[in-house]
Design a protein around this motif. Structure first.
Motif, PDB file in Angstrom:
ATOM      1  N   GLN A   1       0.835  -1.213   0.000  1.00 45.17           N
ATOM      2  CA  GLN A   1       0.000   0.000   0.000  1.00 45.17           C
ATOM      3  C   GLN A   1       0.868   1.261   0.000  1.00 45.17           C
ATOM      4  O   GLN A   1       0.487   2.276  -0.575  1.00 45.17           O
ATOM      5  CB  GLN A   1      -0.941  -0.015   1.200  1.00 45.17           C
ATOM      6  CG  GLN A   1      -2.068  -1.024   1.033  1.00 45.17           C
ATOM      7  CD  GLN A   1      -2.934  -1.148   2.270  1.00 45.17           C
ATOM      8  OE1 GLN A   1      -2.478  -0.914   3.387  1.00 45.17           O
ATOM      9  NE2 GLN A   1      -4.182  -1.526   2.078  1.00 45.17           N
TER      10      GLN A   1
ATOM     11  N   GLU B   1       1.614   1.862  -3.469  1.00 44.81           N
ATOM     12  CA  GLU B   1       0.442   2.219  -4.286  1.00 44.81           C
ATOM     13  C   GLU B   1       0.127   3.720  -4.239  1.00 44.81           C
ATOM     14  O   GLU B   1      -0.412   4.267  -5.197  1.00 44.81           O
ATOM     15  CB  GLU B   1      -0.781   1.424  -3.814  1.00 44.81           C
ATOM     16  CG  GLU B   1      -0.684  -0.050  -4.197  1.00 44.81           C
ATOM     17  CD  GLU B   1      -1.845  -0.875  -3.642  1.00 44.81           C
ATOM     18  OE1 GLU B   1      -2.026  -2.000  -4.118  1.00 44.81           O
ATOM     19  OE2 GLU B   1      -2.541  -0.393  -2.731  1.00 44.81           O
ATOM     20  N   ILE B   2       0.456   4.367  -3.125  1.00 45.74           N
ATOM     21  CA  ILE B   2       0.110   5.800  -2.983  1.00 45.74           C
ATOM     22  C   ILE B   2       0.769   6.662  -4.071  1.00 45.74           C
ATOM     23  O   ILE B   2       0.078   7.414  -4.756  1.00 45.74           O
ATOM     24  CB  ILE B   2       0.406   6.296  -1.553  1.00 45.74           C
ATOM     25  CG1 ILE B   2      -0.651   5.673  -0.619  1.00 45.74           C
ATOM     26  CG2 ILE B   2       0.369   7.820  -1.457  1.00 45.74           C
ATOM     27  CD1 ILE B   2      -0.504   6.023   0.820  1.00 45.74           C
ATOM     28  N   PRO B   3       2.095   6.548  -4.277  1.00 46.27           N
ATOM     29  CA  PRO B   3       2.654   7.333  -5.389  1.00 46.27           C
ATOM     30  C   PRO B   3       2.131   6.912  -6.753  1.00 46.27           C
ATOM     31  O   PRO B   3       2.007   7.749  -7.644  1.00 46.27           O
ATOM     32  CB  PRO B   3       4.162   7.082  -5.295  1.00 46.27           C
ATOM     33  CG  PRO B   3       4.343   5.987  -4.324  1.00 46.27           C
ATOM     34  CD  PRO B   3       3.137   5.919  -3.470  1.00 46.27           C
TER      35      PRO B   3
ATOM     36  N   MET C   1      -0.806   6.165  -7.425  1.00 45.95           N
ATOM     37  CA  MET C   1      -2.070   6.854  -7.605  1.00 45.95           C
ATOM     38  C   MET C   1      -1.877   8.364  -7.799  1.00 45.95           C
ATOM     39  O   MET C   1      -2.416   8.948  -8.726  1.00 45.95           O
ATOM     40  CB  MET C   1      -2.963   6.613  -6.391  1.00 45.95           C
ATOM     41  CG  MET C   1      -4.310   7.265  -6.538  1.00 45.95           C
ATOM     42  SD  MET C   1      -5.171   7.277  -4.977  1.00 45.95           S
ATOM     43  CE  MET C   1      -6.490   8.397  -5.338  1.00 45.95           C
ATOM     44  N   PHE C   2      -1.050   8.951  -6.935  1.00 47.60           N
ATOM     45  CA  PHE C   2      -0.962  10.418  -6.958  1.00 47.60           C
ATOM     46  C   PHE C   2       0.068  10.955  -7.945  1.00 47.60           C
ATOM     47  O   PHE C   2      -0.219  11.891  -8.682  1.00 47.60           O
ATOM     48  CB  PHE C   2      -0.672  10.951  -5.557  1.00 47.60           C
ATOM     49  CG  PHE C   2      -1.868  10.836  -4.664  1.00 47.60           C
ATOM     50  CD1 PHE C   2      -2.953  11.665  -4.848  1.00 47.60           C
ATOM     51  CD2 PHE C   2      -1.934   9.871  -3.690  1.00 47.60           C
ATOM     52  CE1 PHE C   2      -4.081  11.553  -4.058  1.00 47.60           C
ATOM     53  CE2 PHE C   2      -3.048   9.742  -2.888  1.00 47.60           C
ATOM     54  CZ  PHE C   2      -4.124  10.587  -3.077  1.00 47.60           C
ATOM     55  N   ALA C   3       1.269  10.392  -7.922  1.00 43.27           N
ATOM     56  CA  ALA C   3       2.296  10.951  -8.791  1.00 43.27           C
ATOM     57  C   ALA C   3       2.077  10.524 -10.232  1.00 43.27           C
ATOM     58  O   ALA C   3       2.321  11.281 -11.165  1.00 43.27           O
ATOM     59  CB  ALA C   3       3.675  10.512  -8.310  1.00 43.27           C
TER      60      ALA C   3
ATOM     61  N   ARG D   1       9.195   3.282  -3.028  1.00 51.00           N
ATOM     62  CA  ARG D   1       8.153   4.298  -3.024  1.00 51.00           C
ATOM     63  C   ARG D   1       8.531   5.461  -3.949  1.00 51.00           C
ATOM     64  O   ARG D   1       7.695   5.991  -4.686  1.00 51.00           O
ATOM     65  CB  ARG D   1       7.926   4.799  -1.597  1.00 51.00           C
ATOM     66  CG  ARG D   1       6.578   5.366  -1.376  1.00 51.00           C
ATOM     67  CD  ARG D   1       6.271   5.540   0.072  1.00 51.00           C
ATOM     68  NE  ARG D   1       7.192   6.437   0.748  1.00 51.00           N
ATOM     69  CZ  ARG D   1       7.029   6.873   1.990  1.00 51.00           C
ATOM     70  NH1 ARG D   1       5.992   6.471   2.686  1.00 51.00           N
ATOM     71  NH2 ARG D   1       7.883   7.687   2.541  1.00 51.00           N
TER      72      ARG D   1
ATOM     73  N   ALA E   1       6.819   6.569  -8.093  1.00 50.83           N
ATOM     74  CA  ALA E   1       6.402   7.882  -8.610  1.00 50.83           C
ATOM     75  C   ALA E   1       6.884   8.088 -10.048  1.00 50.83           C
ATOM     76  O   ALA E   1       6.704   9.161 -10.611  1.00 50.83           O
ATOM     77  CB  ALA E   1       6.929   8.989  -7.707  1.00 50.83           C
TER      78      ALA E   1
END
Lengths: 291, 246
Positions: B105, B108-110, B112-114, B159, B163
């Motif tokens: 997870q 997954e955040i970058p 999604m956002f980057a 991470r 990105a």
């Protein structure tokens, strides 16, 4: 002694039912204060605003308070987003959120309260719905629907927010921003946008809790002040940002208040939340649960 | 490869970057450029301004003077998250995972956002691929709290990699690691560089910096005192005096 045991049983029962409602009232402060570090002292004012929306829709159009809860959710979410934008551009962006931000929310608290007084006066208002006076009795258990419905809706609200934060990317971004906004920023997340959405959810939850409050008891505009200590105490006791902790802490505060009111008199009940808050800060400042 | 690197255009440029903290000059008119696919070591004694420089280029805080260009576009006024979306990534000196979320997870955040991906299945598959790439395939579902130091450093790199960066600042990614662990992290960095990512390695372990870098930049007291071939830079008298000869 037998009478005491019976009283205690009823107090526990009432406390648990009340605890479910307190979870609905406090989940928004867990988001704003616990996760976003925003000391939204005006949170209870939005609960009362929600209660008066339910009152207005009920008294004018005969709309059920539970339906008004659905109607009010989206506008409240947008109102929350707008408020956060104002707060961010005026204070947070300049690093002046601690004291000036607190004053800002104090101002909002009074504006909402005075606005409601101007519109509705200072009298207690209540709603009418078929279930309000219905009580189911099983053996020694007494289940008044005016308390059961807020319990069920409160627990559903917390469950929905728990699922939102754990299962959706946006929800997980809210958890990420609560933990390390700097790190989130460096992987492409815009913390301001995410906080804006989270604050919208927080205010929506407060406004949704309003109709639940007016189902339980009549309300007047300044009644929200009673909830300031209570919601912050529940948030701290529950571990600041833990939704599970919020539910458990709500139940504890609900039971403690009901037991105190039953055996010590209702006048002592408001002191319970503050006592629990002080005890928590002294004995376990990190709260019961940590996310 | 060295030839190709020499000819490629700068992907990142810093012009006269100056940063002050209450009158203290942390960076004093620093010029810097980084070419596509280049590996640069950034060294300097403690307090020399290395992290401030990285923070200035990645937009953690605004600079007082100068400009930052990415692919020829002025990004001086862009925020950190806007720069991350353009392709500027960094890993932290002290790992900063999102502890409430699993290893996968975190990746997954970058994504999604980057990167702006929205399909959950695709995001999950890509996150798994990145974890394999950095050697954390087996820890996908684990909590970051259960990771060792070297695994945390790899998660940081993973991470940053998620990105989809064109430039990666690896800020002391190997501090406190054993020789074997340093080699593991270095191997990951070399792999990323082989995919075309320009890497700036901020590191105290000189052996590693020399081994990794095609070029070394030295900062002392907020000023750039050397910039060039690693062997030449290391024998530069000012560098020896200010940094190595301590």
């Amino acid at each position: 002694m037998g009478v005491d045991a019976e009283l205690l049983f009823y107090a526990l029962q009432t406390g648990l039912l009340l605890g479910g409602f307190y979870a609905a009232v406090s989940v928004g402060i867990t988001i704003s204060f616990g996760m976003l570090d925003i000391v939204n002292i005006a949170h209870p004012a939005f609960i009362i605003l929600g209660a008066f929306v339910a009152y207005y829709l009920n008294s004018t159009f005969g709309i059920d308070p539970l339906l008004s809860l659905v109607i009010a959710a989206a506008p409240a979410f947008l109102l929350g987003r707008l408020l956060y934008k104002m707060y961010y551009y005026a204070f947070e962006r300049h690093g002046e959120e601690s004291l000036q931000g607190l004053a800002f929310f104090f101002g909002i608290l009074f504006i909402v309260e005075i606005g409601l007084i101007l519109l509705f006066g200072v009298d207690y208002r209540f709603v009418e719905a078929p279930y309000i006076s219905t009580t189911f009795n099983f053996w020694y258990v007494s289940l008044p629907l005016r308390l059961v419905i807020p319990l069920v809706v409160g627990l559903l609200m917390v469950t929905a927010i728990q699922l939102f934060t754990s299962r959706t990317f946006l929800g997980r971004a809210i958890l990420a921003v609560s933990q390390d906004p700097g790190a989130l920023r460096l992987v492409g997340g815009n913390p301001v946008k995410i906080k804006e959405i989270a604050f919208g959810v927080s205010i929506a939850s407060a406004v949704i809790a309003g109709p639940l409050l007016i189902i339980i008891q009549p309300v007047e505009p300044s009644i929200g002040r009673d909830y300031i200590g209570r919601v912050f105490a529940i948030c701290v006791l529950g571990g600041m940002s833990s939704l599970r902790g919020t539910v458990v802490a709500s139940m504890i505060v609900g039971i403690a208040e009901a037991v105190t009111a039953t055996f010590g008199g209702p006048a002592w009940a408001p002191a319970v939340a503050f006592s629990l808050l002080i005890l928590t800060l002294l004995l376990r400042p990190e709260g019961m649960f940590q996310r | 490869m060295g030839e190709a690197v020499t000819q490629s255009a700068p992907v990142l440029r810093a012009l006269q970057v100056t940063k002050r903290f209450d009158g203290f000059v942390a960076l004093d008119a620093v010029d810097f450029s980084l070419r596509e696919g280049e590996r640069v070591g950034l060294i300097g004694p403690n307090g020399s301004g290395k992290s401030t420089f990285v923070n200035s280029l990645t937009g953690v805080f605004p600079i007082d003077h100068g400009s930052v260009l990415f692919n020829g576009t002025d990004i001086t006024r862009l925020t950190a998250w806007q720069r991350a979306r353009l392709g500027l990534a960094r890993s932290f000196q002290l790992p900063r995972p999102f502890k409430s979320q699993s290893v996968r997870q975190n990746i997954e955040i970058p994504l999604m956002f980057a990167v702006g991906q929205t399909n959950p299945d695709r995001i999950a598959a890509e996150a798994e691929a990145i974890l394999l790439q950095v050697g954390l395939g087996a820890q996908s579902r684990a909590s970051p709290k259960s990771l060792t130091q070297v695994e945390l450093r790899k998660l940081e790199l993973g991470r940053a990699l998620a990105a989809k960066p064109r430039v990666l600042f690896a800020d002391e990614s190997m501090a406190g690691l054993s020789d074997t662990e340093v080699d593991e992290v270095l191997e990951v960095l070399m792999k990323l560089n082989a995919e075309g990512i320009s890497i700036v390695l901020i590191e105290h372990i000189m052996r590693t910096v020399v081994r990794f870098s095609e070029r070394i930049v030295v900062l002392v007291a907020g000023k750039k005192i050397a910039d060039g071939d690693p062997r030449e830079v290391m024998s530069h008298p000012e560098v020896e005096r200010a940094y190595l000869g301590q």
